[in-house]
Structures are given as C-alpha cells and as structure tokens.
Design a protein around this motif. Structure first.
Motif, PDB file in Angstrom:
ATOM      1  N   THR A  57       0.833  -1.200   0.000  1.00 57.78           N
ATOM      2  CA  THR A  57       0.000   0.000   0.000  1.00 57.78           C
ATOM      3  C   THR A  57       0.865   1.246   0.000  1.00 57.78           C
ATOM      4  O   THR A  57       2.032   1.209   0.408  1.00 57.78           O
ATOM      5  N   ASN A  58       0.263   2.339  -0.433  1.00 54.28           N
ATOM      6  CA  ASN A  58       0.976   3.604  -0.520  1.00 54.28           C
ATOM      7  C   ASN A  58      -0.004   4.713  -0.144  1.00 54.28           C
ATOM      8  O   ASN A  58      -1.151   4.708  -0.613  1.00 54.28           O
ATOM      9  N   TYR A  59       0.440   5.652   0.703  1.00 55.71           N
ATOM     10  CA  TYR A  59      -0.424   6.730   1.175  1.00 55.71           C
ATOM     11  C   TYR A  59       0.232   8.085   0.974  1.00 55.71           C
ATOM     12  O   TYR A  59       1.457   8.221   1.115  1.00 55.71           O
ATOM     13  N   ALA A  60      -0.586   9.078   0.712  1.00 56.17           N
ATOM     14  CA  ALA A  60      -0.094  10.448   0.741  1.00 56.17           C
ATOM     15  C   ALA A  60       0.240  10.812   2.180  1.00 56.17           C
ATOM     16  O   ALA A  60      -0.434  10.367   3.115  1.00 56.17           O
ATOM     17  N   ASN A  61       1.261  11.607   2.368  1.00 57.85           N
ATOM     18  CA  ASN A  61       1.661  11.990   3.728  1.00 57.85           C
ATOM     19  C   ASN A  61       0.521  12.659   4.488  1.00 57.85           C
ATOM     20  O   ASN A  61       0.377  12.489   5.696  1.00 57.85           O
ATOM     21  N   SER A  62      -0.296  13.396   3.774  1.00 57.33           N
ATOM     22  CA  SER A  62      -1.362  14.161   4.412  1.00 57.33           C
ATOM     23  C   SER A  62      -2.476  13.290   4.992  1.00 57.33           C
ATOM     24  O   SER A  62      -3.282  13.767   5.800  1.00 57.33           O
ATOM     25  N   VAL A  63      -2.521  12.022   4.590  1.00 53.96           N
ATOM     26  CA  VAL A  63      -3.611  11.152   5.078  1.00 53.96           C
ATOM     27  C   VAL A  63      -3.096  10.000   5.927  1.00 53.96           C
ATOM     28  O   VAL A  63      -3.905   9.234   6.476  1.00 53.96           O
ATOM     29  N   LYS A  64      -1.805   9.860   6.043  1.00 52.76           N
ATOM     30  CA  LYS A  64      -1.247   8.757   6.835  1.00 52.76           C
ATOM     31  C   LYS A  64      -1.738   8.838   8.281  1.00 52.76           C
ATOM     32  O   LYS A  64      -1.749   9.901   8.887  1.00 52.76           O
ATOM     33  N   GLY A  65      -2.157   7.685   8.789  1.00 53.05           N
ATOM     34  CA  GLY A  65      -2.673   7.632  10.151  1.00 53.05           C
ATOM     35  C   GLY A  65      -4.154   7.941  10.262  1.00 53.05           C
ATOM     36  O   GLY A  65      -4.760   7.716  11.307  1.00 53.05           O
ATOM     37  N   ARG A  66      -4.734   8.462   9.179  1.00 49.59           N
ATOM     38  CA  ARG A  66      -6.171   8.782   9.198  1.00 49.59           C
ATOM     39  C   ARG A  66      -6.976   7.927   8.210  1.00 49.59           C
ATOM     40  O   ARG A  66      -8.121   7.576   8.473  1.00 49.59           O
ATOM     41  N   PHE A  67      -6.373   7.621   7.090  1.00 45.45           N
ATOM     42  CA  PHE A  67      -7.045   6.845   6.045  1.00 45.45           C
ATOM     43  C   PHE A  67      -6.438   5.444   5.979  1.00 45.45           C
ATOM     44  O   PHE A  67      -5.239   5.263   6.188  1.00 45.45           O
ATOM     45  N   THR A  68      -7.298   4.487   5.655  1.00 52.65           N
ATOM     46  CA  THR A  68      -6.837   3.113   5.483  1.00 52.65           C
ATOM     47  C   THR A  68      -7.453   2.544   4.208  1.00 52.65           C
ATOM     48  O   THR A  68      -8.665   2.616   4.009  1.00 52.65           O
ATOM     49  N   ILE A  69      -6.599   1.981   3.364  1.00 56.71           N
ATOM     50  CA  ILE A  69      -7.080   1.366   2.142  1.00 56.71           C
ATOM     51  C   ILE A  69      -6.994  -0.145   2.264  1.00 56.71           C
ATOM     52  O   ILE A  69      -6.050  -0.673   2.851  1.00 56.71           O
ATOM     53  N   SER A  70      -8.001  -0.810   1.738  1.00 59.41           N
ATOM     54  CA  SER A  70      -7.996  -2.272   1.716  1.00 59.41           C
ATOM     55  C   SER A  70      -8.467  -2.744   0.344  1.00 59.41           C
ATOM     56  O   SER A  70      -9.233  -2.062  -0.328  1.00 59.41           O
ATOM     57  N   LYS A  71      -7.997  -3.909  -0.032  1.00 56.63           N
ATOM     58  CA  LYS A  71      -8.274  -4.437  -1.380  1.00 56.63           C
ATOM     59  C   LYS A  71      -8.746  -5.878  -1.254  1.00 56.63           C
ATOM     60  O   LYS A  71      -8.127  -6.684  -0.559  1.00 56.63           O
ATOM     61  N   ASP A  72      -9.838  -6.172  -1.929  1.00 55.20           N
ATOM     62  CA  ASP A  72     -10.420  -7.509  -1.874  1.00 55.20           C
ATOM     63  C   ASP A  72     -10.468  -8.076  -3.288  1.00 55.20           C
ATOM     64  O   ASP A  72     -11.196  -7.555  -4.148  1.00 55.20           O
ATOM     65  N   ASN A  73      -9.692  -9.106  -3.524  1.00 55.19           N
ATOM     66  CA  ASN A  73      -9.657  -9.745  -4.840  1.00 55.19           C
ATOM     67  C   ASN A  73     -10.688 -10.856  -4.895  1.00 55.19           C
ATOM     68  O   ASN A  73     -10.503 -11.914  -4.288  1.00 55.19           O
ATOM     69  N   GLY A  74     -11.788 -10.596  -5.608  1.00 49.95           N
ATOM     70  CA  GLY A  74     -12.792 -11.617  -5.788  1.00 49.95           C
ATOM     71  C   GLY A  74     -12.484 -12.458  -7.004  1.00 49.95           C
ATOM     72  O   GLY A  74     -11.436 -12.316  -7.634  1.00 49.95           O
ATOM     73  N   LYS A  75     -13.409 -13.344  -7.349  1.00 49.53           N
ATOM     74  CA  LYS A  75     -13.190 -14.232  -8.485  1.00 49.53           C
ATOM     75  C   LYS A  75     -13.137 -13.449  -9.790  1.00 49.53           C
ATOM     76  O   LYS A  75     -12.256 -13.672 -10.627  1.00 49.53           O
ATOM     77  N   ASN A  76     -14.064 -12.554 -10.000  1.00 55.94           N
ATOM     78  CA  ASN A  76     -14.138 -11.782 -11.247  1.00 55.94           C
ATOM     79  C   ASN A  76     -14.159 -10.284 -11.019  1.00 55.94           C
ATOM     80  O   ASN A  76     -14.324  -9.523 -11.977  1.00 55.94           O
ATOM     81  N   THR A  77     -14.024  -9.889  -9.786  1.00 56.82           N
ATOM     82  CA  THR A  77     -14.028  -8.465  -9.458  1.00 56.82           C
ATOM     83  C   THR A  77     -12.950  -8.159  -8.428  1.00 56.82           C
ATOM     84  O   THR A  77     -12.452  -9.055  -7.747  1.00 56.82           O
ATOM     85  N   ILE A  78     -12.605  -6.900  -8.339  1.00 58.58           N
ATOM     86  CA  ILE A  78     -11.695  -6.418  -7.310  1.00 58.58           C
ATOM     87  C   ILE A  78     -12.332  -5.188  -6.687  1.00 58.58           C
ATOM     88  O   ILE A  78     -12.796  -4.294  -7.413  1.00 58.58           O
ATOM     89  N   THR A  79     -12.365  -5.147  -5.367  1.00 60.35           N
ATOM     90  CA  THR A  79     -12.944  -4.011  -4.659  1.00 60.35           C
ATOM     91  C   THR A  79     -11.889  -3.384  -3.759  1.00 60.35           C
ATOM     92  O   THR A  79     -11.204  -4.089  -3.020  1.00 60.35           O
ATOM     93  N   VAL A  80     -11.795  -2.070  -3.860  1.00 58.38           N
ATOM     94  CA  VAL A  80     -10.903  -1.352  -2.960  1.00 58.38           C
ATOM     95  C   VAL A  80     -11.749  -0.403  -2.123  1.00 58.38           C
ATOM     96  O   VAL A  80     -12.654   0.259  -2.638  1.00 58.38           O
ATOM     97  N   THR A  81     -11.463  -0.383  -0.831  1.00 60.63           N
ATOM     98  CA  THR A  81     -12.221   0.443   0.106  1.00 60.63           C
ATOM     99  C   THR A  81     -11.275   1.414   0.791  1.00 60.63           C
ATOM    100  O   THR A  81     -10.182   1.027   1.216  1.00 60.63           O
TER     101      THR A  81
END
Length: 117
Positions: A57-81
């Motif tokens: 993962t990679n974050y902008a300095n301005s959001v580190k510690g406040r934002f969290t990204i997660s990625k879910d690899n499904g069978k035919n889809t990918i979702t990022v939250t």
C-alpha cells in the motif's frame, strides 16, 4: 475493458468518517494496482492511497494515520475500500478511483467528499 463502480462520499463534519468503495470488473489482469486520487478546486489531482498486489500500500503523507485502504480480490471483481477517519476541511475534493494493469489506466467518474460544519 475494465468497468469501475464507485460508491460512498457525501457531506461530513470535521472529525467525522466516511468510506469510499470502488469495484472493478471486466477484463481484469492478475497483477494490478487500485486506489484513490482526489482533486480539490483549483488544484491538481493527487494520489490519496493505492494498493498493489501482495499487500503493498501507498499513502499520501497528508492522510497517513487517518485513512486506510484495503483491497479484496474476488473471483471476477476487485474491490478497494478507503476508510477515511478524522476528516478535515482540506480533505474536501472529488475522489476518483483508479485501476491500473498492463493494458493501461482506468478511472472512475468521481465522487464528491465535503468536510464542513
């Protein structure tokens, strides 16, 4: 071709939280990067956070510690939250989902996040 569907966004008070989601479908390759960019009025589009394969993962300095990204690899889809906490007025922007694989970049239409009291 890859199709992106974004959800989330809206109006929140300073200090509040929001969650953005983006789902990619279509001709998805196994190696990819997916994340969020934002563009505030009068400013250039900037990276907020992204997630590649193998948990990277990679974050902008301005959001580190406040934002969290997660990625879910499904069978035919990918979702990022993107979970956004402790939001500040300067986080106000249109947030765009971006998906990258070997054949190019794909962008969502954008969703507006407004942080205001």
């Amino acid at each position: 071709q890859v199709h992106l569907v974004e959800s989330g966004g809206g109006l929140v008070q300073p200090g509040g939280s929001l969650r953005l989601s983006c789902t990619a479908s279509g001709n998805i390759f196994s190696i990819n990067t997916m994340g969020w960019y934002r563009q505030a009025p009068g400013k250039q589009r900037e990276l907020v956070a992204n997630a590649a394969n193998w948990g990277s993962t990679n974050y902008a300095n301005s959001v580190k510690g406040r934002f969290t990204i997660s990625k879910d690899n499904g069978k035919n889809t990918i979702t990022v939250t993107l979970q956004m906490n402790s939001l500040k007025p300067e986080d106000t922007a249109v947030y765009y989902c971006k998906y990258t694989q070997e054949d190019g970049d794909y962008w969502g239409k954008g969703t507006l996040v407004t942080v205001s009291s």
